[in-house]
Design a protein around this motif. Structure first.
Motif, short mmCIF file in Angstrom:
data_model
loop_
_atom_site.label_atom_id
_atom_site.label_comp_id
_atom_site.label_asym_id
_atom_site.label_seq_id
_atom_site.Cartn_x
_atom_site.Cartn_y
_atom_site.Cartn_z
N LYS A 1 126.35 32.56 30.17
CA LYS A 1 125.56 33.90 30.52
C LYS A 1 126.45 34.85 29.73
CE LYS A 1 123.03 36.26 33.60
NZ LYS A 1 122.52 36.52 35.00
N GLU B 1 125.64 37.65 26.42
CA GLU B 1 125.59 38.97 26.97
C GLU B 1 126.32 39.85 25.92
OE1 GLU B 1 126.48 39.75 31.07
OE2 GLU B 1 124.64 39.11 31.80
N ASP C 1 124.98 39.66 22.37
CA ASP C 1 123.93 40.89 22.29
C ASP C 1 124.43 42.10 22.28
OD1 ASP C 1 121.91 38.69 22.41
OD2 ASP C 1 121.58 38.99 24.41
N ARG C 2 125.71 42.35 22.91
CA ARG C 2 126.29 43.77 22.87
C ARG C 2 126.67 43.98 21.45
NH1 ARG C 2 131.21 45.73 23.34
NH2 ARG C 2 132.06 43.80 23.78
#
Length: 243
Positions: A211, A215, A218-219
């Motif tokens: 996870k 993240e 995506d950042r």
């Protein structure tokens, strides 16, 4: 003429003896009453046919059968059909004696008008001596017959071999062995619980790590998009015209 008549009388008496022995009285055993007419008085009467053998005895038969099978007892004789009046066959049994004889008490099995009976599903303890009596309605015994029955037992099945466990050595403490076994079971349970717990911790850590990586990816994609927009604004060019 007198001599001829006397000779004829002797011849007639001789033939009457032969007829009474073979024609009128066909029974070779037992007692038979024949209904005949007296030629002098023209009246009917009973003629007693007593056999030459011992009174009433009509022999002994030996029978053999296997356990569980059936056997037929039949004491019918051809001259039974000539007996005057109603008759019944009385079957009885003389059990439980090694030295069998024709004397002694017999247990009544069946009384029937049929001359034969069938013994089904024979057992070993049903062997011994059986007796059949032919009696008229007055209770007079006309014939007597014996059956010596032998029942062969079925072969016994081979017994299953039971393996005996070896005895414990002398001085062996069963209590200590039970405690060691209980301790081993507890240790196995604890190891199983620890293994399951460790597997769950690893799975949770992998899920958290995956996870976090998603993240972070995506950042980074968001930051790269903002940089591209800023460059285009600073250059003042239309992306479509530039293409």
């Amino acid at each position: 003429m007198i001599n001829i008549v006397e000779k004829g009388k002797r011849i007639l008496q001789k033939h009457l003896k032969i007829f009474a022995a073979h024609g009128l009285c066909p029974n070779k055993c037992g007692l038979l009453y024949q209904r005949v007419m007296n030629c002098t008085s023209c009246q009917y009467g009973l003629f007693t046919c007593q056999s030459a053998t011992p009174p009433l005895d009509c022999g002994e038969h030996h029978l053999e059968a296997d356990e569980g099978e059936e056997v037929v007892l039949d004491c019918f004789l051809c001259w039974h059909a000539l007996v005057v009046g109603q008759t019944e066959y009385h079957y009885s049994w003389h059990p439980g004696e090694k030295n069998l004889s024709h004397d002694g008490e017999y247990e009544v099995l069946v009384v029937t008008k049929e001359s034969k009976i069938v013994l089904n599903q024979l057992k070993v303890n049903e062997e011994d001596m059986y007796r059949c009596l032919l009696q008229d309605k007055k209770g007079t015994t006309l014939s007597r017959m014996y059956f010596k029955l032998k029942v062969n037992p079925l072969p016994s099945t081979t017994p299953r071999l039971i393996v005996a466990l070896p005895s414990l050595p002398s001085g062996y403490d069963t209590t200590l062995h039970g405690l060691q076994r209980s301790s081993l079971i507890i240790i196995l349970i604890l190891l199983t619980v620890l293994s399951i717990t460790g597997s769950l911790v690893i799975i949770v850590n992998l899920r958290v790590s995956m996870k976090w990586q998603e993240e972070e990816r995506d950042r980074r994609r968001g930051e790269e998009g903002e940089d591209v927009e800023n460059i285009e604004l600073m250059s003042g060019c239309d992306p479509k015209r530039h293409e």
